[in-house]
Design a protein around this motif. Structure first.
Motif, PDB file in Angstrom:
ATOM      1  N   LYS A   1       2.625   7.479  -6.755  1.00  0.00           N
ATOM      2  CA  LYS A   1       1.536   8.033  -7.278  1.00  0.00           C
ATOM      3  C   LYS A   1       1.324   9.464  -6.972  1.00  0.00           C
ATOM      4  O   LYS A   1       1.613  10.470  -6.839  1.00  0.00           O
ATOM      5  N   LEU A   2       1.798   9.755  -5.202  1.00  0.00           N
ATOM      6  CA  LEU A   2       1.027  10.976  -4.800  1.00  0.00           C
ATOM      7  C   LEU A   2       1.441  11.036  -3.311  1.00  0.00           C
ATOM      8  O   LEU A   2       1.226  10.473  -2.837  1.00  0.00           O
TER       9      LEU A   2
ATOM     10  N   ALA B   1       1.192  -1.466  -0.242  1.00  0.00           N
ATOM     11  CA  ALA B   1       0.094   0.053   0.293  1.00  0.00           C
ATOM     12  C   ALA B   1       0.706   1.347   0.221  1.00  0.00           C
ATOM     13  O   ALA B   1       1.120   1.963  -0.700  1.00  0.00           O
ATOM     14  N   LEU B   2       1.517   1.019   1.158  1.00  0.00           N
ATOM     15  CA  LEU B   2       2.832   2.634   0.838  1.00  0.00           C
ATOM     16  C   LEU B   2       3.695   2.255  -0.261  1.00  0.00           C
ATOM     17  O   LEU B   2       3.781   3.735  -0.964  1.00  0.00           O
ATOM     18  N   THR B   3       4.560   1.261  -0.951  1.00  0.00           N
ATOM     19  CA  THR B   3       5.074   1.920  -1.872  1.00  0.00           C
ATOM     20  C   THR B   3       4.196   1.741  -3.663  1.00  0.00           C
ATOM     21  O   THR B   3       4.782   2.733  -3.999  1.00  0.00           O
ATOM     22  N   GLU B   4       3.493   1.544  -3.737  1.00  0.00           N
ATOM     23  CA  GLU B   4       1.923   2.021  -4.314  1.00  0.00           C
ATOM     24  C   GLU B   4       2.062   3.071  -4.458  1.00  0.00           C
ATOM     25  O   GLU B   4       1.696   4.392  -5.264  1.00  0.00           O
TER      26      GLU B   4
ATOM     27  N   ASN C   1      -4.178  20.230   3.108  1.00  0.00           N
ATOM     28  CA  ASN C   1      -5.148  20.097   2.959  1.00  0.00           C
ATOM     29  C   ASN C   1      -6.711  21.674   2.156  1.00  0.00           C
ATOM     30  O   ASN C   1      -7.519  21.452   2.557  1.00  0.00           O
ATOM     31  N   LEU C   2      -5.689  21.949   1.581  1.00  0.00           N
ATOM     32  CA  LEU C   2      -6.054  23.472   0.071  1.00  0.00           C
ATOM     33  C   LEU C   2      -6.963  22.514  -0.433  1.00  0.00           C
ATOM     34  O   LEU C   2      -8.039  23.205  -1.052  1.00  0.00           O
ATOM     35  N   TYR C   3      -6.728  20.966  -0.834  1.00  0.00           N
ATOM     36  CA  TYR C   3      -7.660  20.200  -1.546  1.00  0.00           C
ATOM     37  C   TYR C   3      -8.281  18.827  -1.131  1.00  0.00           C
ATOM     38  O   TYR C   3      -7.995  18.536   0.271  1.00  0.00           O
ATOM     39  N   ARG C   4      -8.982  17.991  -1.958  1.00  0.00           N
ATOM     40  CA  ARG C   4     -10.207  17.570  -1.281  1.00  0.00           C
ATOM     41  C   ARG C   4      -9.078  15.990  -1.258  1.00  0.00           C
ATOM     42  O   ARG C   4      -7.937  16.430  -2.466  1.00  0.00           O
ATOM     43  N   VAL C   5      -8.706  15.408  -0.681  1.00  0.00           N
ATOM     44  CA  VAL C   5      -7.866  13.706  -0.259  1.00  0.00           C
ATOM     45  C   VAL C   5      -8.660  12.665  -0.491  1.00  0.00           C
ATOM     46  O   VAL C   5      -9.157  12.553   0.320  1.00  0.00           O
ATOM     47  N   ALA C   6      -9.038  12.396  -1.420  1.00  0.00           N
ATOM     48  CA  ALA C   6      -9.607  11.262  -1.770  1.00  0.00           C
ATOM     49  C   ALA C   6      -8.758  10.193  -0.803  1.00  0.00           C
ATOM     50  O   ALA C   6     -10.126   9.010  -0.170  1.00  0.00           O
TER      51      ALA C   6
END
Ligand SMILES: *Cc1c(COP(=O)(O)O)cnc(C)c1O
Length: 412
Positions: free
Chosen positions: A79-80, A72-75, A85-90
């Motif tokens: 990516k990102l 999970a961490l390496t994937e 928190n100025l934006y939505r975080v999926a």
């Protein structure tokens, strides 16, 4: 790796470098450096394998290098990492959905540590009273022996004089009462009280479980007086007691809950959870965190919660807890001069030692047997296995602890 055992037996182990004075001396550290972890095992620089029953103080819920957490961490790392928190975080939305589905909560705020989660919960409770017409209610009732973190507000909430000394006047607004003293608790509630804050099982305080009756009493007191019940499940949560959260044993629900430690399985992350009602004051601009809810943390925590919340997983923790408790009880019988009491709330367990027996001596003797444990308050040594510990690993740990206790002597 098969080479590690060979290295243990190899007389020419690599030299241990000198401890660096450049690290600020806030911890009395054991003189060992670990370079690798595999499940319940930590491997030191010299190749020695330690059975890790401290779990980094109840953090490594799934042991070390769990393949699903590594994936999970390496994937996510490819990516990102961070957007703010100025934006939505999926990842935050996904984890908040999971946590609210699994608990009493309807809202989640993500931060980086247990202290921040507790601090956030204190702010939330005061803010709730403020926006619902009770700005005069801002004091929080807490309990002796509590531990809520090391920030200025949370050391005041905990009230441990050792942690307050030399840091100026303690933050105001905390009223401390003895655990289990219902009359004192009721007497401490006044017109300025906003909330009661409690660990269902005091961890640092020495594995002291609040009784089911006391937790229910606290819930009733809160309901009767318009107070919020804040549970600090930073240590007791995430499956450690054999339920996803320790308060489930009492059949009550809090209004607010702080979690961290096991949530990230070793990746720094915390959260405060709350009902929508309790969280109503937390509007834009009232609270924040630069790193809180970072995509890396969310990816890992989302995986941890999927694994730990599985009913079969929690069943296995409860079954193994029985083995651990029986093993600790046998040690108490075997060493009546050293062990005063078994403290056990699932895998949040320990031994209260007799007066004159130092937890640090037991921790050291255990480390000599290549078993890692953690000291605690109330003259207690904590046994905090990873939740994935097998029956065989539990047996090995108990045998090592027995050998360690055989070498510990009482001082007075
Ligand atoms: C460890 C702990 C904290 C503090 O967590 P940090 O991540 O060290 O800030 C707060 N409350 C409880 C019950 C804890 O065990």
């Amino acid at each position: 790796m098969s080479s590690s055992r060979a290295a243990t037996e190899n007389a020419a182990a690599p030299p241990v470098p000198h401890a660096s004075d450049a690290v600020m001396g806030t911890y009395a550290r054991q003189d060992v450096v670990f370079t690798r972890g595999e499940g319940c095992w930590l491997i030191a620089e010299n190749g020695d394998r330690y059975l890790d029953f401290g779990s980094g103080v109840a953090v490594n819920a799934l042991g070390h290098a769990h393949p699903q957490l590594v994936a999970a961490l390496t994937e996510q790392a490819g990516k990102l990492w961070h957007t703010s928190n100025l934006y939505r975080v999926a990842g935050q939305e996904a984890l908040a959905d999971k946590l609210t589905r699994l608990t009493f909560a309807e809202r989640a705020f993500f931060c980086n540590s247990g202290a921040e989660a507790c601090e956030g919960a204190i702010k939330l409770a005061r803010r709730y009273q403020f926006v619902t017409g009770h700005p005069e209610r801002w004091r929080i009732v807490t309990f002796r022996g509590a531990f809520h973190g090391r920030t200025l507000a949370t050391i005041a909430a905990g009230g441990n004089p050792k942690y307050l000394e030399g840091f100026g006047e303690p933050a105001t607004g905390f009223d401390h009462v003895e655990l289990g003293d219902r009359a004192a608790l009721e007497a401490a509630i006044g017109p300025e009280t906003a909330a009661i804050m409690v660990e269902p099982v005091q961890g640092e305080g020495g594995v002291r479980a609040v009784s089911v009756e006391d937790l229910r009493h606290m819930r009733e007191i809160c309901d009767a007086n318009g107070l919020l019940l804040i549970l600090d499940e930073v240590q007791s949560g995430m499956g450690r007691t054999g339920r996803l959260f320790a308060h489930e044993w009492a059949g009550i629900a809090p209004d607010v809950m702080a979690i961290a430690k096991g949530l990230g399985g070793g990746f720094p992350v915390g959260a405060m959870l709350a009902t929508a009602d309790a969280a109503q004051g937390m509007t834009p601009g009232t609270h924040g965190s630069t790193f809180g809810g970072n995509p890396l943390a969310m990816a890992v925590a989302g995986t941890v919660i999927d694994i730990v919340s599985e009913p079969a997983f929690l069943d296995s923790v409860r079954a193994k807890s029985l083995q651990l408790k029986q093993g600790l009880a046998a040690l108490k019988d075997q060493f009546p001069a050293l062990v005063e009491e078994v403290r056990a709330a699932g895998f949040l367990s320990g031994l209260k030692l007799k007066e004159g027996v130092a937890p640090a001596d037991v921790v050291k003797a255990a480390a000599n047997e290549r078993l890692l444990l953690v000291g605690a308050g109330d003259n207690t040594v904590r046994v905090l296995p990873p939740l994935i510990a097998s029956e065989d690993e539990l047996s090995q740990a108990l045998a090592r602890l027995s050998r360690a206790l055989a070498r510990v002597t009482k001082k007075s």
